[in-house]
Design a protein around this motif. Structure first.
Motif, PDB file in Angstrom:
ATOM      1  N   TYR A 262       0.838  -1.190   0.000  1.00  0.00           N
ATOM      2  CA  TYR A 262       0.000   0.000   0.000  1.00  0.00           C
ATOM      3  C   TYR A 262       0.878   1.247   0.000  1.00  0.00           C
ATOM      4  N   GLU A 263       0.349   2.308  -0.607  1.00  0.00           N
ATOM      5  CA  GLU A 263       1.037   3.602  -0.630  1.00  0.00           C
ATOM      6  C   GLU A 263       0.062   4.692  -0.214  1.00  0.00           C
ATOM      7  N   TYR A 264       0.608   5.658   0.484  1.00  0.00           N
ATOM      8  CA  TYR A 264      -0.206   6.785   0.947  1.00  0.00           C
ATOM      9  C   TYR A 264      -0.024   7.954  -0.015  1.00  0.00           C
ATOM     10  N   LYS A 265      -1.152   8.517  -0.408  1.00  0.00           N
ATOM     11  CA  LYS A 265      -1.132   9.643  -1.335  1.00  0.00           C
ATOM     12  C   LYS A 265      -1.585  10.901  -0.613  1.00  0.00           C
ATOM     13  N   GLY A 266      -0.704  11.873  -0.576  1.00  0.00           N
ATOM     14  CA  GLY A 266      -1.054  13.162  -0.007  1.00  0.00           C
ATOM     15  C   GLY A 266      -1.589  14.107  -1.065  1.00  0.00           C
ATOM     16  N   LEU A 267      -1.485  15.370  -0.806  1.00  0.00           N
ATOM     17  CA  LEU A 267      -1.953  16.366  -1.758  1.00  0.00           C
ATOM     18  C   LEU A 267      -0.940  16.480  -2.900  1.00  0.00           C
ATOM     19  N   GLY A 268      -1.349  16.108  -4.103  1.00  0.00           N
ATOM     20  CA  GLY A 268      -0.464  16.175  -5.254  1.00  0.00           C
ATOM     21  C   GLY A 268       0.525  15.039  -5.341  1.00  0.00           C
ATOM     22  N   GLY A 269       0.350  13.968  -4.571  1.00  0.00           N
ATOM     23  CA  GLY A 269       1.265  12.839  -4.628  1.00  0.00           C
ATOM     24  C   GLY A 269       0.948  11.891  -5.770  1.00  0.00           C
ATOM     25  N   LYS A 270       1.751  10.826  -5.856  1.00  0.00           N
ATOM     26  CA  LYS A 270       1.563   9.833  -6.898  1.00  0.00           C
ATOM     27  C   LYS A 270       0.480   8.845  -6.495  1.00  0.00           C
ATOM     28  N   SER A 271      -0.326   8.448  -7.469  1.00  0.00           N
ATOM     29  CA  SER A 271      -1.407   7.507  -7.217  1.00  0.00           C
ATOM     30  C   SER A 271      -0.892   6.081  -7.354  1.00  0.00           C
ATOM     31  N   ALA A 272      -1.326   5.220  -6.431  1.00  0.00           N
ATOM     32  CA  ALA A 272      -0.941   3.815  -6.496  1.00  0.00           C
ATOM     33  C   ALA A 272      -1.744   3.061  -7.539  1.00  0.00           C
ATOM     34  N   ASN A 273      -2.973   3.507  -7.799  1.00  0.00           N
ATOM     35  CA  ASN A 273      -3.833   2.890  -8.804  1.00  0.00           C
ATOM     36  C   ASN A 273      -4.787   3.954  -9.327  1.00  0.00           C
ATOM     37  N   PRO A 274      -5.491   3.683 -10.423  1.00  0.00           N
ATOM     38  CA  PRO A 274      -6.380   4.711 -10.981  1.00  0.00           C
ATOM     39  C   PRO A 274      -7.489   5.170 -10.040  1.00  0.00           C
ATOM     40  N   LYS A 275      -7.884   4.351  -9.066  1.00  0.00           N
ATOM     41  CA  LYS A 275      -8.956   4.715  -8.142  1.00  0.00           C
ATOM     42  C   LYS A 275      -8.447   5.283  -6.820  1.00  0.00           C
ATOM     43  N   HIS A 276      -7.179   5.612  -6.782  1.00  0.00           N
ATOM     44  CA  HIS A 276      -6.585   6.101  -5.537  1.00  0.00           C
ATOM     45  C   HIS A 276      -6.911   7.587  -5.355  1.00  0.00           C
TER      46      HIS A 276
END
Length: 421
Positions: A262-276
């Protein structure tokens, strides 16, 4: 008149009768010597390497024995005797210059095992530095998607509700414009708001409601189960013909394994999957495997084969544990984690990651829900053809929740000791 018997004198002076024996030609004696073990190395093969014209063989001529000199002649000598190892009377043997590269064997018709130009005989294969990603065959089911848990309502009820809401909305807007009364809109809101809350409640608590239903479902006794009966069996599991191994911790002899990154996405971060979405954890990589296994019933002691492999539908409810947690304060990655990412060609850039791993090890206590099937005195538990519904749980305000395939739950803590089998 008698005939005269021939006689002859021996070397000792004694006269004996008969003709002297003819001197027989002495047969050359063959001397044998111990041959050292070459291990398949043509450089140590001696005359065999010369006969096959293998480059890289050191042409060291062996000193001929006295018997071979007597039978074959002497070695040619002189100021320019020629290449060493060439005997008189023998033709020239062409040689290729030896190099530092691999030895190219000439085809001899000998059938050997292993790849051409591989390791030498007697040399053990070295294990690879990294075990890499496990690759299973069709006998192991790969669960690429999450367990689908949803609530089911009759389509007729949904359509009737939508028509009533639409008609009420139109009537309410008309009365509000014409009569300046919002009674209908208030009544409509009083109906719609509880429905929306009920749907949201089921979306959040539907999974827990299904697990509660599985726990409350009574255990069946396999001894009295009939063919085609839907049962719940609780007991100790043992591996089938194909035991599994967890991906990161390398836990052996498992019947189910899962590893999720799992990856955490902040504001403007990279998405781990299209639905992230932002400010949330998203699944970047997932691998889940389950194979056929055996379960020993606690009620009757019988053992049944659970058909979870070969692409069967399985709904595992096994809570994974966090084995790697990369945060902003702790961004140093361990060599094992780096190797795991490299084997799966995942980038190791600056990201907040969390690796979770779950498994059901041999000897764990597991509950399985499926259909009993008997075939040639073999008791099996197979997935149900229809989704399993929990029914309405009015006390908990839960609509009928369903799940497809074999339902597999394990309450044992992965760090706790399991029953040895």
């Amino acid at each position: 008149m008698g005939t005269r018997i021939p006689s002859h004198q021996l070397s000792s002076g004694l006269y004996v009768s008969g003709r002297p024996e003819q001197a027989k030609e002495r047969q050359p004696t063959m001397t044998s010597r111990s041959v050292p073990y070459t291990g398949g190395d043509p450089k140590k093969s001696g005359e065999l390497g010369k006969m096959l014209e293998i480059p890289g063989v050191d042409p060291k001529p062996s000193r001929p024995s006295s018997s071979s000199q007597h039978n074959s002649g002497s070695v040619r000598s002189g100021p320019n005797p020629g290449p060493p190892g060439r005997l008189s009377g023998s033709g020239p043997m062409p040689r290729k210059s030896s190099g530092s590269g691999p030895i190219a064997l000439q085809p001899t018709g000998l059938i050997t095992s292993g790849p051409v130009g591989g390791r030498r005989s007697g040399q053990l294969e070295q294990p690879p530095a990294s075990a890499g990603k496990a690759v299973y065959g069709s006998a192991v089911t790969s669960l690429s998607e999450e367990v689908k848990v949803g609530f089911r309502v009759s389509r007729a009820v949904v359509w009737v509700f939508m028509v009533v809401v639409a008609m009420s909305l139109l009537v309410g807007v008309f009365l509000m414009v014409a009569v300046k009364k919002a009674v209908i809109l208030v009544a409509l809101a009083a109906v719609i708001v509880p429905v929306v809350v009920l749907i949201a409640w089921n979306c959040v608590w539907g999974r827990r409601g299904l697990l509660g239903f599985v726990k409350r479902y009574p255990d069946a006794e396999l001894r009295g189960a009939i063919d085609g009966q839907y049962v719940k069996v609780t007991g100790v599991v043992t591996c089938g013909s194909i035991p599994l191994e967890s991906s990161y911790q390398r836990v052996p002899r498992c019947v189910y394994v899962s590893t999720e990154l799992y990856e955490y996405k902040g504001l403007g971060g990279k998405s781990a999957n299209p639905k992230h979405h932002c400010f949330s954890w998203g699944s970047r990589y997932c691998e889940k495997y389950v194979a056929d296994f055996y379960i020993s019933d606690f009620q009757s002691g019988l053992r049944a084969l659970v058909k979870a492999g070969y692409g069967a539908k399985v709904a595992p409810f096994v809570e994974p544990t966090t084995v790697v947690d990369v945060t902003k304060d702790n961004r140093e990655l361990s060599p094992n984690f780096l190797g795991w990412l490299a084997d799966r060609k995942l980038s190791t850039d600056d990201r907040i990651m969390r690796l979770k791993e779950g498994y059901i090890k041999e000897g764990s206590t597991v509950s399985v829900m499926g259909v009993v099937q008997r075939h040639d005195n073999v008791l099996m538990i197979v997935p149900s053809a229809e989704p399993v519904s929990t029914g309405c749980q009015w006390i908990r305000c839960l609509l009928p929740t369903y799940a497809e395939g074999l339902i597999l739950t394990c309450d044992d803590n992965q760090n706790a000791d399991v029953i040895p089998v």
